[in-house]
Motif scaffolding. Structure first.
Motif, PDB file in Angstrom:
ATOM      1  N   LEU A   1       1.896   1.746   0.440  1.00  0.00           N
ATOM      2  CA  LEU A   1       2.450   0.480  -0.027  1.00  0.00           C
ATOM      3  C   LEU A   1       1.348  -0.527  -0.336  1.00  0.00           C
ATOM      4  O   LEU A   1       1.371  -1.188  -1.380  1.00  0.00           O
ATOM      5  N   CYS A   2       0.362  -0.631   0.537  1.00  0.00           N
ATOM      6  CA  CYS A   2      -0.754  -1.562   0.314  1.00  0.00           C
ATOM      7  C   CYS A   2      -1.557  -1.165  -0.923  1.00  0.00           C
ATOM      8  O   CYS A   2      -1.941  -2.027  -1.721  1.00  0.00           O
ATOM      9  N   ALA A   3      -1.812   0.116  -1.082  1.00  0.00           N
ATOM     10  CA  ALA A   3      -2.611   0.575  -2.226  1.00  0.00           C
ATOM     11  C   ALA A   3      -1.870   0.368  -3.543  1.00  0.00           C
ATOM     12  O   ALA A   3      -2.453  -0.079  -4.530  1.00  0.00           O
ATOM     13  N   VAL A   4      -0.587   0.676  -3.553  1.00  0.00           N
ATOM     14  CA  VAL A   4       0.183   0.552  -4.791  1.00  0.00           C
ATOM     15  C   VAL A   4       0.324  -0.911  -5.201  1.00  0.00           C
ATOM     16  O   VAL A   4       0.126  -1.265  -6.367  1.00  0.00           O
ATOM     17  N   LEU A   5       0.649  -1.773  -4.256  1.00  0.00           N
ATOM     18  CA  LEU A   5       0.862  -3.178  -4.598  1.00  0.00           C
ATOM     19  C   LEU A   5      -0.445  -3.932  -4.838  1.00  0.00           C
ATOM     20  O   LEU A   5      -0.507  -4.833  -5.660  1.00  0.00           O
ATOM     21  N   GLY A   6      -1.500  -3.583  -4.131  1.00  0.00           N
ATOM     22  CA  GLY A   6      -2.761  -4.308  -4.266  1.00  0.00           C
ATOM     23  C   GLY A   6      -3.670  -3.802  -5.357  1.00  0.00           C
ATOM     24  O   GLY A   6      -4.692  -4.420  -5.658  1.00  0.00           O
TER      25      GLY A   6
ATOM     26  N   HIS B   1      -0.072 -15.275  -6.266  1.00  0.00           N
ATOM     27  CA  HIS B   1       1.192 -15.672  -5.641  1.00  0.00           C
ATOM     28  C   HIS B   1       2.270 -14.596  -5.833  1.00  0.00           C
ATOM     29  O   HIS B   1       3.091 -14.365  -4.947  1.00  0.00           O
ATOM     30  N   LYS B   2       2.246 -13.917  -6.970  1.00  0.00           N
ATOM     31  CA  LYS B   2       3.206 -12.830  -7.196  1.00  0.00           C
ATOM     32  C   LYS B   2       2.881 -11.643  -6.286  1.00  0.00           C
ATOM     33  O   LYS B   2       3.787 -11.000  -5.736  1.00  0.00           O
ATOM     34  N   LEU B   3       1.595 -11.365  -6.108  1.00  0.00           N
ATOM     35  CA  LEU B   3       1.182 -10.294  -5.206  1.00  0.00           C
ATOM     36  C   LEU B   3       1.642 -10.594  -3.778  1.00  0.00           C
ATOM     37  O   LEU B   3       2.145  -9.708  -3.085  1.00  0.00           O
ATOM     38  N   LEU B   4       1.472 -11.840  -3.339  1.00  0.00           N
ATOM     39  CA  LEU B   4       1.879 -12.192  -1.983  1.00  0.00           C
ATOM     40  C   LEU B   4       3.390 -12.028  -1.787  1.00  0.00           C
ATOM     41  O   LEU B   4       3.829 -11.517  -0.750  1.00  0.00           O
ATOM     42  N   TRP B   5       4.180 -12.446  -2.766  1.00  0.00           N
ATOM     43  CA  TRP B   5       5.629 -12.275  -2.654  1.00  0.00           C
ATOM     44  C   TRP B   5       6.002 -10.801  -2.607  1.00  0.00           C
ATOM     45  O   TRP B   5       6.887 -10.396  -1.855  1.00  0.00           O
ATOM     46  N   MET B   6       5.335  -9.993  -3.408  1.00  0.00           N
ATOM     47  CA  MET B   6       5.626  -8.557  -3.408  1.00  0.00           C
ATOM     48  C   MET B   6       5.221  -7.922  -2.074  1.00  0.00           C
ATOM     49  O   MET B   6       5.936  -7.050  -1.553  1.00  0.00           O
ATOM     50  N   LEU B   7       4.096  -8.348  -1.511  1.00  0.00           N
ATOM     51  CA  LEU B   7       3.656  -7.809  -0.225  1.00  0.00           C
ATOM     52  C   LEU B   7       4.599  -8.226   0.902  1.00  0.00           C
ATOM     53  O   LEU B   7       4.896  -7.429   1.793  1.00  0.00           O
ATOM     54  N   VAL B   8       5.068  -9.481   0.869  1.00  0.00           N
ATOM     55  CA  VAL B   8       6.010  -9.938   1.894  1.00  0.00           C
ATOM     56  C   VAL B   8       7.315  -9.142   1.799  1.00  0.00           C
ATOM     57  O   VAL B   8       7.834  -8.657   2.810  1.00  0.00           O
TER      58      VAL B   8
END
Length: 141
Positions: A22-27, A35-42
């Motif tokens: 999950l971290c690798a795919v989203l980051g 800000h979009k990355l942070l919302w997706m990670l949350v």
């Protein structure tokens, strides 16, 4: 809450390969706004934590109380945010390193001076293609 339970939940979440995927795919995508990355990670961390808590409750028949279930969700969310930002930061730094290398001068001597009396930038693929297209046009005409 017992510190041993907190440590067990935290280390169990850290060992889960779903967290790292999950971290690798989203980051991984660096052109996404932060800000979009942070919302997706949350959101991903909350879903991952909820899934993990339900697996503990129904799959392993653990009697999770509300605070323990919340701790599972919180640890998954925090680790997902930290891991995703780490992947994003490391990949951004790596890509910036490559861009800096493309603009560095070539043919420098041992002490930083140029052997040929001048410096020339590294030729990128776009400029090389443009040069080859110009040569092909001259041959045709």
């Amino acid at each position: 809450m017992d510190p041993l339970i907190i440590k067990t939940i935290f280390l169990g979440t850290l060992r889960d390969p779903i967290l790292w995927i999950l971290c690798a795919v989203l980051g991984w995508q660096t052109d996404r706004p932060l800000h979009k990355l942070l919302w997706m990670l949350v959101a991903g961390g909350l879903f991952f934590g909820l899934f993990r808590g339900l697996v503990y409750r129904y799959g392993f028949d653990e009697a999770l109380t509300g605070d323990t279930f919340g701790m599972v969700i919180a640890s998954a969310t925090l680790l997902t945010i930290a891991g995703g930002i780490a992947v994003f930061g490391l990949r951004s730094a790596w890509l910036a390193r490559g861009k800096a290398r493309e603009t560095a001068p070539q043919d420098t001597g041992r002490k930083g001076g140029s052997r040929k009396g001048g410096t020339r930038p590294v030729q990128t693929d776009a400029s090389r293609r443009r040069h080859n297209d110009d040569r092909a046009r001259k041959r045709r005409s």
